[in-house]
Scaffold this active site. Structure first.
Site, PDB file in Angstrom:
ATOM      1  N   SER A   1       6.505  -3.135   1.561  1.00  0.00           N
ATOM      2  CA  SER A   1       6.292  -4.436   0.450  1.00  0.00           C
ATOM      3  C   SER A   1       7.407  -3.862  -0.409  1.00  0.00           C
ATOM      4  O   SER A   1       8.113  -4.856  -1.127  1.00  0.00           O
ATOM      5  CB  SER A   1       4.910  -4.352   0.043  1.00  0.00           C
ATOM      6  OG  SER A   1       4.389  -3.140  -0.335  1.00  0.00           O
TER       7      SER A   1
ATOM      8  N   GLU B   1       4.559  -6.695  -7.803  1.00  0.00           N
ATOM      9  CA  GLU B   1       3.478  -6.337  -7.057  1.00  0.00           C
ATOM     10  C   GLU B   1       2.009  -6.511  -7.775  1.00  0.00           C
ATOM     11  O   GLU B   1       1.055  -6.574  -7.328  1.00  0.00           O
ATOM     12  CB  GLU B   1       3.409  -5.175  -6.368  1.00  0.00           C
ATOM     13  CG  GLU B   1       2.397  -4.937  -5.203  1.00  0.00           C
ATOM     14  CD  GLU B   1       2.936  -4.045  -4.175  1.00  0.00           C
ATOM     15  OE1 GLU B   1       2.342  -3.475  -3.476  1.00  0.00           O
ATOM     16  OE2 GLU B   1       4.236  -3.812  -3.867  1.00  0.00           O
TER      17      GLU B   1
ATOM     18  N   GLY C   1       2.100  -2.118   7.257  1.00  0.00           N
ATOM     19  CA  GLY C   1       0.830  -1.547   7.252  1.00  0.00           C
ATOM     20  C   GLY C   1       0.840  -0.140   7.593  1.00  0.00           C
ATOM     21  O   GLY C   1      -0.231   0.388   7.605  1.00  0.00           O
ATOM     22  N   ALA C   2       1.840   0.344   7.458  1.00  0.00           N
ATOM     23  CA  ALA C   2       1.943   1.789   7.856  1.00  0.00           C
ATOM     24  C   ALA C   2       2.161   2.805   6.881  1.00  0.00           C
ATOM     25  O   ALA C   2       2.247   4.034   7.174  1.00  0.00           O
ATOM     26  CB  ALA C   2       3.195   2.137   8.730  1.00  0.00           C
TER      27      ALA C   2
ATOM     28  N   LEU D   1       4.683   3.013   4.617  1.00  0.00           N
ATOM     29  CA  LEU D   1       5.944   3.599   4.292  1.00  0.00           C
ATOM     30  C   LEU D   1       6.659   2.535   3.332  1.00  0.00           C
ATOM     31  O   LEU D   1       7.932   2.426   3.381  1.00  0.00           O
ATOM     32  CB  LEU D   1       6.765   3.795   5.656  1.00  0.00           C
ATOM     33  CG  LEU D   1       5.953   4.432   6.704  1.00  0.00           C
ATOM     34  CD1 LEU D   1       6.940   4.640   8.053  1.00  0.00           C
ATOM     35  CD2 LEU D   1       6.000   5.952   6.051  1.00  0.00           C
TER      36      LEU D   1
ATOM     37  N   TYR E   1      -7.706   0.271  -3.206  1.00  0.00           N
ATOM     38  CA  TYR E   1      -6.561   0.754  -3.928  1.00  0.00           C
ATOM     39  C   TYR E   1      -6.976   0.561  -5.418  1.00  0.00           C
ATOM     40  O   TYR E   1      -6.759   1.359  -6.320  1.00  0.00           O
ATOM     41  CB  TYR E   1      -5.223   0.211  -3.554  1.00  0.00           C
ATOM     42  CG  TYR E   1      -3.976   0.987  -4.270  1.00  0.00           C
ATOM     43  CD1 TYR E   1      -3.549   1.721  -3.532  1.00  0.00           C
ATOM     44  CD2 TYR E   1      -3.564   0.449  -5.481  1.00  0.00           C
ATOM     45  CE1 TYR E   1      -2.218   2.314  -4.151  1.00  0.00           C
ATOM     46  CE2 TYR E   1      -2.674   1.063  -6.062  1.00  0.00           C
ATOM     47  CZ  TYR E   1      -1.870   2.056  -5.258  1.00  0.00           C
ATOM     48  OH  TYR E   1      -0.992   2.570  -6.049  1.00  0.00           O
TER      49      TYR E   1
ATOM     50  N   ASP F   1       7.039   3.612  -5.289  1.00  0.00           N
ATOM     51  CA  ASP F   1       7.650   3.141  -3.916  1.00  0.00           C
ATOM     52  C   ASP F   1       8.865   2.377  -4.404  1.00  0.00           C
ATOM     53  O   ASP F   1       9.790   2.537  -3.395  1.00  0.00           O
ATOM     54  CB  ASP F   1       6.611   2.272  -3.174  1.00  0.00           C
ATOM     55  CG  ASP F   1       5.447   2.844  -2.857  1.00  0.00           C
ATOM     56  OD1 ASP F   1       5.276   4.148  -2.793  1.00  0.00           O
ATOM     57  OD2 ASP F   1       4.431   2.057  -2.361  1.00  0.00           O
TER      58      ASP F   1
END
Length: 390
Positions: free
Chosen positions: A128, A160, A122-123, A125, A222, A172
């Site tokens: 996932s 995802e 949850g940062a 970074l 999102y 990502d």
């Protein structure tokens, strides 16, 4: 936890040693936010921390998902690998299995897996994406499917999008799969053409500040931004056909923005994307030219645009960035990742790092009630297979 401890944990859980060990990193995006699914440029780099995956073949025709970061342990029959589990972490790796099956690759035997990651959840970074890419890299190796790193990144993104339900772009997963030590990736998310750009920061460090206000990209905000950008494309296409917002230069946007007059929200979202694509291009030029101060100014402008036009920052991220801007020796600071919580990324002169951590940390905690964490980032390599026994 080191890899030897991980191997011991695998042996304890499964009664047999692991046969292979894989790693895929998290990422930090230096600039270029919410441009990836809009066909624009991004500039991320892989980090030295990420997700580790140990595995061993089994004859039980099941895939076992265990993580030392999660309490939930799940065992899935081979013929059920394409069925999502409601609100479960295993949907991230299962989505990758699903994509391999959809591409015609068979999963002829079961796998025992143990996963552990040191990317803060949850940062922002990309914990996932790191999990998706390490799963894809493992499957590609174990089943000898001969996919390249770009395809593994695409599979992670598709997993995802389709299995988890987050309409993320490719950035990502691409950074996690294709990163290179001490380089950032200047990526065109439309064509997937990319350039590895050396990050040479003399006397300057990349500092990540974790707000500990976790972002939840699957909460809908999102996906809402993605939909708002699609709406902007639809409205602009009535006067100038485009597929992505990033096709427009800032001059182009001024010529067509009247088409967005009926939707002020879509107008703001589009304005951010178009300006952010230009900022990212300018930032890479500045880095190549050694103009770090200009790079920092563009980072600051990026945060302001994400705050005012894209509205994905919030109290915690804004406080962290604004307090950073007050510190002498901070070249630039901005939110990084999807937003709605997570981390900021800052360029900080070496002599100012201790002051930054002390002053920004105290001010942030006083204003939000949350205790932040700080990491001096090391830019690492992309996904790989590691040697067992080390």
């Amino acid at each position: 936890m080191n890899t030897q401890e991980l191997q011991e944990a695998f042996l304890k859980l499964y009664g047999k040693p692991a046969e292979a060990l894989y790693f895929s990193p998290g990422r930090v995006n230096l600039i270029g936010e919410h441009t990836d699914y809009n066909g624009g440029f991004v500039f991320p780099c892989a980090l030295s921390f990420g997700t580790y995956l140990l595995c061993r073949k089994n004859d039980d025709k099941v895939v076992r998902f265990r993580s030392l970061n999660q309490k939930e342990y799940v065992e899935v029959a081979l013929d059920k690998l394409q069925t999502p589990h409601p609100k479960s972490w295993i949907n991230y790796p299962m989505g990758v299995f699903d994509q391999f099956i959809k591409r015609g690759f068979s999963i002829p035997f079961g796998l025992d897996q143990l996963i552990w990651g040191d990317v803060p959840n949850g940062a922002g970074l990309s914990s996932s994406a790191s999990l998706e890419v390490v799963t894809g890299y493992m499957l590609n190796d174990v089943f000898q499917t001969h996919l390249n790193r770009v395809e593994i990144a695409k599979i992670g993104q598709k997993a995802e999008n389709e299995f988890v339900g987050v309409n993320c772009g490719i950035m990502d997963q691409f950074a996690s799969a294709n990163g290179e030590k001490d380089h950032a990736i200047f990526l065109d998310c439309n064509t997937l053409d990319f350039e590895l750009v050396p990050v040479k920061l003399e006397g300057v460090k990349v500092l990540i500040s974790n707000t500990h206000s976790p972002h939840k990209l699957d909460s809908g905000a999102y996906n809402q931004r993605v939909a708002e950008c699609k709406k902007a494309v639809e409205l602009i296409s009535k006067v100038r056909p485009i597929q992505y917002l990033a096709e427009l230069t800032e001059a182009d946007f001024k010529e067509v923005e009247s088409a967005l007059a009926s939707d002020p929200v879509a107008h703001k979202r589009a304005r951010h994307v178009v300006s952010e694509v230009q900022r990212t291009t300018d930032a890479v030029k500045s880095l190549k030219a050694g103009d770090i101060d200009k790079f920092g100014q563009l980072m600051n402008a990026s945060h302001v645009s994400l705050r005012d036009d894209y509205e994905v920052t919030g109290l915690e991220l804004d406080t962290m960035a604004e307090e950073a801007w007050k510190i002498d020796g901070v070249i630039g600071s901005r939110m990084t990742g999807g937003g709605f919580g997570g981390c900021t990324v800052s360029l900080v002169k070496d002599e100012a790092i201790d002051s930054f951590i002390e002053k920004v940390g105290a001010a942030y905690q006083a204003k939000t009630g949350l205790k932040p964490d700080f990491y001096v980032a090391e830019i690492g390599n992309g996904a790989c297979r590691l040697k067992l026994g080390e």
